[in-house]
Design a protein around this motif. Structure first.
Motif, PDB file in Angstrom:
ATOM      1  N   ASP A 188      67.118  25.321 -86.057  1.00  9.99           N
ATOM      2  CA  ASP A 188      68.441  25.596 -86.614  1.00  9.99           C
ATOM      3  C   ASP A 188      69.493  25.039 -85.655  1.00  9.99           C
ATOM      4  OD1 ASP A 188      70.716  26.544 -87.826  1.00  9.99           O
ATOM      5  OD2 ASP A 188      70.001  28.598 -88.054  1.00  9.99           O
ATOM      6  N   ARG A 210      70.748  35.214 -94.385  1.00  9.52           N
ATOM      7  CA  ARG A 210      70.248  33.875 -94.089  1.00  9.52           C
ATOM      8  C   ARG A 210      69.214  33.909 -92.975  1.00  9.52           C
ATOM      9  NH1 ARG A 210      74.438  29.780 -91.676  1.00  9.52           N
ATOM     10  NH2 ARG A 210      73.383  30.190 -89.686  1.00  9.52           N
ATOM     11  N   ASP A 214      65.446  32.615 -93.488  1.00 12.66           N
ATOM     12  CA  ASP A 214      64.981  31.498 -92.659  1.00 12.66           C
ATOM     13  C   ASP A 214      63.690  31.862 -91.935  1.00 12.66           C
ATOM     14  OD1 ASP A 214      67.167  30.017 -93.448  1.00 12.66           O
ATOM     15  OD2 ASP A 214      68.250  30.205 -91.553  1.00 12.66           O
ATOM     16  N   LEU A 217      60.482  31.898 -94.004  1.00 13.90           N
ATOM     17  CA  LEU A 217      59.988  30.603 -94.465  1.00 13.90           C
ATOM     18  C   LEU A 217      58.618  30.278 -93.879  1.00 13.90           C
ATOM     19  CD1 LEU A 217      60.353  27.989 -95.996  1.00 13.90           C
ATOM     20  CD2 LEU A 217      61.801  27.150 -94.133  1.00 13.90           C
ATOM     21  N   ARG A 310      61.165  21.882 -97.433  1.00 15.23           N
ATOM     22  CA  ARG A 310      61.434  23.324 -97.516  1.00 15.23           C
ATOM     23  C   ARG A 310      62.382  23.781 -96.415  1.00 15.23           C
ATOM     24  NH1 ARG A 310      56.850  27.108-100.148  1.00 15.23           N
ATOM     25  NH2 ARG A 310      55.993  25.654-101.669  1.00 15.23           N
ATOM     26  N   ARG A 314      66.914  24.801 -96.713  1.00 11.00           N
ATOM     27  CA  ARG A 314      67.634  25.929 -96.126  1.00 11.00           C
ATOM     28  C   ARG A 314      68.604  25.459 -95.037  1.00 11.00           C
ATOM     29  NH1 ARG A 314      66.949  30.388 -97.916  1.00 11.00           N
ATOM     30  NH2 ARG A 314      68.149  31.213 -96.167  1.00 11.00           N
TER      31      ARG A 314
END
Length: 367
Positions: A188, A210, A214, A217, A310, A314
């Motif tokens: 990130d 979020r 995240d 995932l 994927r 995000r």
């Protein structure tokens, strides 16, 4: 192949040499002294076979202990202790980070966190309060209960350890990378540096929903059969974490350094091609960084594009940074064509990273 003792002050080989001598690598290598005292070091090897194959036990060297359950799932148990200087200097962020690194360990094994406990020591009530506030904030933002633990407010110094319990329906393991797998780095980049420390903070100001999605995932990838090998990026940085993954899996790799996702220019990023002491310091900082959300994964070539997509869906950076190779060497390239630089980061046949002894050349699977 450039030797890591290359005397040139800039370039790939000196950068890797500085990384090897850094605090993150040195502290991770201390683990070898502990493993040498345990009856089963990094063996036995992973016994999975595809998305439905799981091992009945996970050796030392993975991110969590994995306890098989009757329904085929695994309970995951992890614990992390923080450096005393970090706890003393930034107690709130230390408390927050102690929870976060544990949640990352669970996610790295394809799990979802269930609960957190802690053990803290402090000589000052204010420090203990800040540690607890940081832990509570992280647990609230990630939707995980903090159930209690142990406390001592009359200790000679501040220290903190945090443990987490999780559950995985299908495991991601450090022991499952295979030759030909593509190596991916997911991170990130919507964050900022914490002062002059190698901490990339993309968590404390992000929306809780979020953050939770995240982190989930990784479990979704495991459950979909898209990934069964990986680790979260620890204080050894992305390359040190890759070494741990490769050593556990009994493999080598070829890495492309300038394929790694990196912070934006406004965060002080000079670019991989930049030279000079300041540029090298910035590059080394990123290679040594603990990101709030960062993972290295080894996935089958035919699944790499889906996994990358994927993460990108995000708004998480994810890139193919190399390939798992049979053997003991981990080689790094910077640049392309005739101007490319090549250097060896590590050779497990000469020196173990986590394990106490070098790996025999030609050995297959986990040592």
């Amino acid at each position: 192949m450039n030797d890591l003792s290359d005397p040139n002050p800039t370039g790939l080989a000196p950068l890797l040499q500085a990384l090897r001598q850094g605090r993150g690598f040195v502290h991770k290598r201390d683990i070898a002294q502990v493993l040498a005292r345990l009856p089963e070091s990094l063996a036995p090897a992973w016994t999975g076979s595809g998305p439905t194959g799981v091992s009945t036990s996970v050796p030392n060297g993975d991110d969590c202990a994995a306890l098989p359950q009757a329904d085929g799932s695994h309970l995951l148990l992890a614990i992390e202790g923080l450096m005393p200087d970090f706890v003393q200097q930034q107690p709130w962020f230390a408390g927050y980070s102690a929870v976060l690194v544990n949640l990352s360990d669970v996610a790295a094994m394809g799990g979802r966190p269930l609960a957190v406990v802690d053990a803290l020591w402090s000589a000052e009530p204010a420090t203990a309060e800040a540690l607890l506030d940081g832990m509570r904030a992280a647990c609230q933002r990630y939707g995980v209960p903090l159930l209690g633990g142990h406390s001592n407010l009359r200790a000679p110094s501040a220290q903190l350890a945090v443990a987490v319990l999780g559950r995985a329906q299908r495991l991601i393991s450090s022991f499952a990378a295979r030759p030909g797998d593509r190596l991916l780095m997911a991170v990130d980049l919507r964050g900022h540096w914490m002062g002059d420390q190698p901490f990339w903070n993309a968590s404390t100001e992000a929306p809780p929903a979020r953050l939770q999605a995240d982190l989930a995932l990784l479990a979704e990838l495991a459950e979909a059969g898209l990934c069964q090998a990986g680790k979260d990026i620890s204080m050894a940085g992305v390359l040190g974490t890759l070494l741990m993954l490769l050593e556990c899996s009994g493999q080598g790799a070829q890495l492309q350094l300038d394929a790694l996702p990196h912070p934006p220019a406004e965060a002080g990023w000079p670019g991989w091609a930049a030279t000079g002491p300041e540029a090298q310091a910035a590059q080394l900082r990123w290679l040594s960084a603990f990101p709030s959300h960062g993972f290295v994964l080894a996935v089958a070539p035919e699944q790499a594009a889906e996994v990358i997509a994927r993460f990108q869906a995000r708004a998480l950076a994810c890139a193919d940074i190399g390939q798992v190779c049979a053997g003991t060497a981990v080689d790094v390239t910077l640049g392309e064509g005739a101007q490319a630089e090549h250097a060896r980061l590590w050779d497990f046949a000469s020196e173990g990273f986590l394990q106490p002894q070098p790996r025999a050349a030609g050995a297959e699977g986990a040592p």
